[in-house]
Design a protein around this motif. Structure first.
Motif, PDB file in Angstrom:
ATOM      1  N   SER A 107      42.997  52.524  45.605  1.00 42.85           N
ATOM      2  CA  SER A 107      42.689  51.357  44.775  1.00 42.85           C
ATOM      3  C   SER A 107      43.892  50.427  44.670  1.00 42.85           C
ATOM      4  CB  SER A 107      42.254  51.802  43.376  1.00 42.85           C
ATOM      5  OG  SER A 107      43.284  52.554  42.741  1.00 42.85           O
ATOM      6  N   LEU A 108      45.087  50.984  44.616  1.00 43.91           N
ATOM      7  CA  LEU A 108      46.297  50.164  44.550  1.00 43.91           C
ATOM      8  C   LEU A 108      46.536  49.446  45.872  1.00 43.91           C
ATOM      9  CD1 LEU A 108      48.845  49.141  43.189  1.00 43.91           C
ATOM     10  CD2 LEU A 108      49.949  51.338  43.709  1.00 43.91           C
ATOM     11  N   ARG A 109      46.268  50.106  46.959  1.00 47.77           N
ATOM     12  CA  ARG A 109      46.413  49.449  48.266  1.00 47.77           C
ATOM     13  C   ARG A 109      45.520  48.210  48.341  1.00 47.77           C
ATOM     14  NH1 ARG A 109      48.668  52.351  52.429  1.00 47.77           N
ATOM     15  NH2 ARG A 109      47.426  51.125  53.906  1.00 47.77           N
ATOM     16  N   LYS A 110      44.361  48.291  47.704  1.00 50.69           N
ATOM     17  CA  LYS A 110      43.434  47.161  47.729  1.00 50.69           C
ATOM     18  C   LYS A 110      43.916  46.038  46.821  1.00 50.69           C
ATOM     19  CE  LYS A 110      38.571  46.017  46.916  1.00 50.69           C
ATOM     20  NZ  LYS A 110      37.229  46.555  46.549  1.00 50.69           N
ATOM     21  N   GLY A 116      46.588  40.335  36.028  1.00 51.15           N
ATOM     22  CA  GLY A 116      47.530  41.120  36.809  1.00 51.15           C
ATOM     23  C   GLY A 116      47.267  42.613  36.877  1.00 51.15           C
ATOM     24  N   ARG A 117      46.028  42.990  37.115  1.00 50.57           N
ATOM     25  CA  ARG A 117      45.748  44.414  37.282  1.00 50.57           C
ATOM     26  C   ARG A 117      46.625  44.982  38.411  1.00 50.57           C
ATOM     27  NH1 ARG A 117      40.263  47.063  39.870  1.00 50.57           N
ATOM     28  NH2 ARG A 117      40.969  49.242  39.782  1.00 50.57           N
ATOM     29  N   ASP A 118      47.315  46.069  38.118  1.00 52.19           N
ATOM     30  CA  ASP A 118      48.196  46.760  39.072  1.00 52.19           C
ATOM     31  C   ASP A 118      49.402  45.917  39.502  1.00 52.19           C
ATOM     32  OD1 ASP A 118      46.708  49.071  39.055  1.00 52.19           O
ATOM     33  OD2 ASP A 118      45.608  48.621  40.891  1.00 52.19           O
ATOM     34  N   ALA A 119      49.674  44.814  38.804  1.00 51.75           N
ATOM     35  CA  ALA A 119      50.788  43.952  39.209  1.00 51.75           C
ATOM     36  C   ALA A 119      52.138  44.610  38.957  1.00 51.75           C
ATOM     37  CB  ALA A 119      50.715  42.608  38.488  1.00 51.75           C
ATOM     38  N   LYS A 132      52.639  47.869  39.074  1.00 56.40           N
ATOM     39  CA  LYS A 132      52.725  48.892  40.115  1.00 56.40           C
ATOM     40  C   LYS A 132      53.133  48.262  41.445  1.00 56.40           C
ATOM     41  CE  LYS A 132      49.285  52.072  38.158  1.00 56.40           C
ATOM     42  NZ  LYS A 132      48.009  52.777  38.393  1.00 56.40           N
ATOM     43  N   THR A 133      52.616  47.068  41.711  1.00 53.44           N
ATOM     44  CA  THR A 133      52.994  46.371  42.941  1.00 53.44           C
ATOM     45  C   THR A 133      54.478  46.031  42.921  1.00 53.44           C
ATOM     46  OG1 THR A 133      50.756  45.456  43.158  1.00 53.44           O
ATOM     47  CG2 THR A 133      52.513  44.358  44.386  1.00 53.44           C
ATOM     48  N   ALA A 134      54.987  45.621  41.763  1.00 51.28           N
ATOM     49  CA  ALA A 134      56.425  45.348  41.645  1.00 51.28           C
ATOM     50  C   ALA A 134      57.241  46.612  41.900  1.00 51.28           C
ATOM     51  CB  ALA A 134      56.738  44.788  40.260  1.00 51.28           C
ATOM     52  N   LEU A 135      56.755  47.743  41.419  1.00 51.10           N
ATOM     53  CA  LEU A 135      57.475  48.997  41.651  1.00 51.10           C
ATOM     54  C   LEU A 135      57.464  49.363  43.132  1.00 51.10           C
ATOM     55  CD1 LEU A 135      59.007  51.251  40.212  1.00 51.10           C
ATOM     56  CD2 LEU A 135      56.851  52.478  39.984  1.00 51.10           C
ATOM     57  N   MET A 136      56.379  49.074  43.818  1.00 51.30           N
ATOM     58  CA  MET A 136      56.337  49.306  45.258  1.00 51.30           C
ATOM     59  C   MET A 136      57.421  48.483  45.962  1.00 51.30           C
ATOM     60  SD  MET A 136      52.183  49.206  45.690  1.00 51.30           S
ATOM     61  CE  MET A 136      52.219  48.947  47.463  1.00 51.30           C
ATOM     62  N   ARG A 137      57.569  47.217  45.573  1.00 55.10           N
ATOM     63  CA  ARG A 137      58.601  46.371  46.187  1.00 55.10           C
ATOM     64  C   ARG A 137      59.986  46.919  45.844  1.00 55.10           C
ATOM     65  NH1 ARG A 137      59.485  40.933  48.000  1.00 55.10           N
ATOM     66  NH2 ARG A 137      61.642  40.995  48.776  1.00 55.10           N
ATOM     67  N   LEU A 138      60.178  47.398  44.615  1.00 53.03           N
ATOM     68  CA  LEU A 138      61.463  47.982  44.246  1.00 53.03           C
ATOM     69  C   LEU A 138      61.795  49.172  45.139  1.00 53.03           C
ATOM     70  CD1 LEU A 138      63.928  48.361  42.390  1.00 53.03           C
ATOM     71  CD2 LEU A 138      62.446  49.724  40.879  1.00 53.03           C
ATOM     72  N   ALA A 168      50.102  42.628  51.975  1.00 47.80           N
ATOM     73  CA  ALA A 168      49.907  43.265  53.278  1.00 47.80           C
ATOM     74  C   ALA A 168      51.256  43.553  53.944  1.00 47.80           C
ATOM     75  CB  ALA A 168      49.058  42.374  54.185  1.00 47.80           C
ATOM     76  N   GLN A 169      52.191  42.612  53.851  1.00 52.07           N
ATOM     77  CA  GLN A 169      53.526  42.828  54.410  1.00 52.07           C
ATOM     78  C   GLN A 169      54.251  43.964  53.699  1.00 52.07           C
ATOM     79  OE1 GLN A 169      54.934  38.801  53.826  1.00 52.07           O
ATOM     80  NE2 GLN A 169      54.909  38.388  56.037  1.00 52.07           N
ATOM     81  N   LEU A 170      54.072  44.031  52.388  1.00 55.46           N
ATOM     82  CA  LEU A 170      54.697  45.095  51.608  1.00 55.46           C
ATOM     83  C   LEU A 170      54.177  46.468  52.025  1.00 55.46           C
ATOM     84  CD1 LEU A 170      56.479  46.071  49.274  1.00 55.46           C
ATOM     85  CD2 LEU A 170      54.620  45.479  47.702  1.00 55.46           C
ATOM     86  N   LEU A 171      52.881  46.595  52.150  1.00 55.46           N
ATOM     87  CA  LEU A 171      52.295  47.860  52.574  1.00 55.46           C
ATOM     88  C   LEU A 171      52.792  48.266  53.957  1.00 55.46           C
ATOM     89  CD1 LEU A 171      48.616  47.391  51.353  1.00 55.46           C
ATOM     90  CD2 LEU A 171      50.215  49.169  50.568  1.00 55.46           C
TER      91      LEU A 171
END
Length: 239
Positions: free
Chosen positions: A76-79, A163-166, A168-174, A231-234
């Motif tokens: 779900s986070l990937r989406k 910003g659902r999961d926003a 979490k997305t920031a943590l992925m970039r971190l 997409a680039q982050l993933l």
């Protein structure tokens, strides 16, 4: 500064997350404390009157950490992360302001925290990660202090409406930024279900302190400011 003089021998610390209270706070003190595994947080009103308004210095008995090789990205986070873009250090003060919104439950970021971490940011120690939606709104983010391969996360936020999961997305970039150095670790301080879902775990205070020297003397990430799509982050995380 000899940091060994700040909080004394950890073996003599109380069996409690709070290890000291002071009436002062400043950038140099925060940096020195992080080398001892201690971080500041203002004391609330549920403490004796004499301590109110002071700064608590914390070293959790059970420390929440996110090893960068344990990041877990659910389907779900990937989406949802594909809806966003992320940046680094583009609006630090705004991220801190959003994290410190007085309308948030349990808010603890006061003026002294804002000033201290703003100074650390200007000196190149504190960093922010921002998450933006397609309309250019800041919908999530986080901030913290990086010393070598240690990122001490302070707070994160997301826009409840847009910003659902926003966060979490920031943590992925971190994690992506921190993955450029070894060893590296994201200190999340206390484990929450939100962070556990991303792969964060608990370790003992003793284990955390035992890893500090190697972490804080490691190389520092380059903190790439470029905008990355979800997409680039993933794709970058999967390399």
């Amino acid at each position: 500064m000899n940091t060994a003089e700040l909080f004394g021998d950890p073996d003599q610390w109380p069996d409690d997350d709070l290890v000291a209270v002071t009436g002062v706070l400043g950038p140099h003190l925060v940096l020195a404390a992080l080398h001892e595994g201690v971080f500041p947080m203002p004391l609330g009103r549920d403490v004796p009157r004499a301590l109110r308004g002071g700064t608590g210095w914390w070293s959790p008995v059970r420390r929440g950490v996110l090893p960068i090789d344990r990041l877990r990205v659910a389907r779900s986070l990937r989406k949802t992360c594909r809806r966003y873009t992320t940046t680094v250090d583009q609006c630090f003060d705004e991220v801190v302001s959003c994290c410190g919104d007085p309308g948030r439950p349990g808010g603890w970021i006061d003026g002294s925290i804002r000033a201290t971490y703003g100074g650390l940011h200007r000196d190149g120690w504190a960093h922010s990660v921002e998450t933006w939606d397609d309309d250019g709104r800041l919908v999530g983010g986080l901030y913290g202090v990086c010393v070598g391969g240690l990122f001490s996360g302070e707070s994160m936020f997301h826009d409840a409406e847009h910003g659902r999961d926003a966060s979490k997305t920031a943590l992925m970039r971190l994690v992506l930024e921190m993955s450029t150095v070894r060893p590296a670790l994201v200190d999340v301080q206390w484990l929450t279900p939100h962070l556990a879902s991303l792969g964060a775990v608990e370790i003992s205070r003793q284990e955390y302190l035992g890893r500090l020297d190697e972490l804080v003397t490691a190389s520092t990430p380059s903190w790439r400011p470029r905008t990355m799509s979800g997409a680039q982050l993933l794709a970058a995380l999967e390399r």
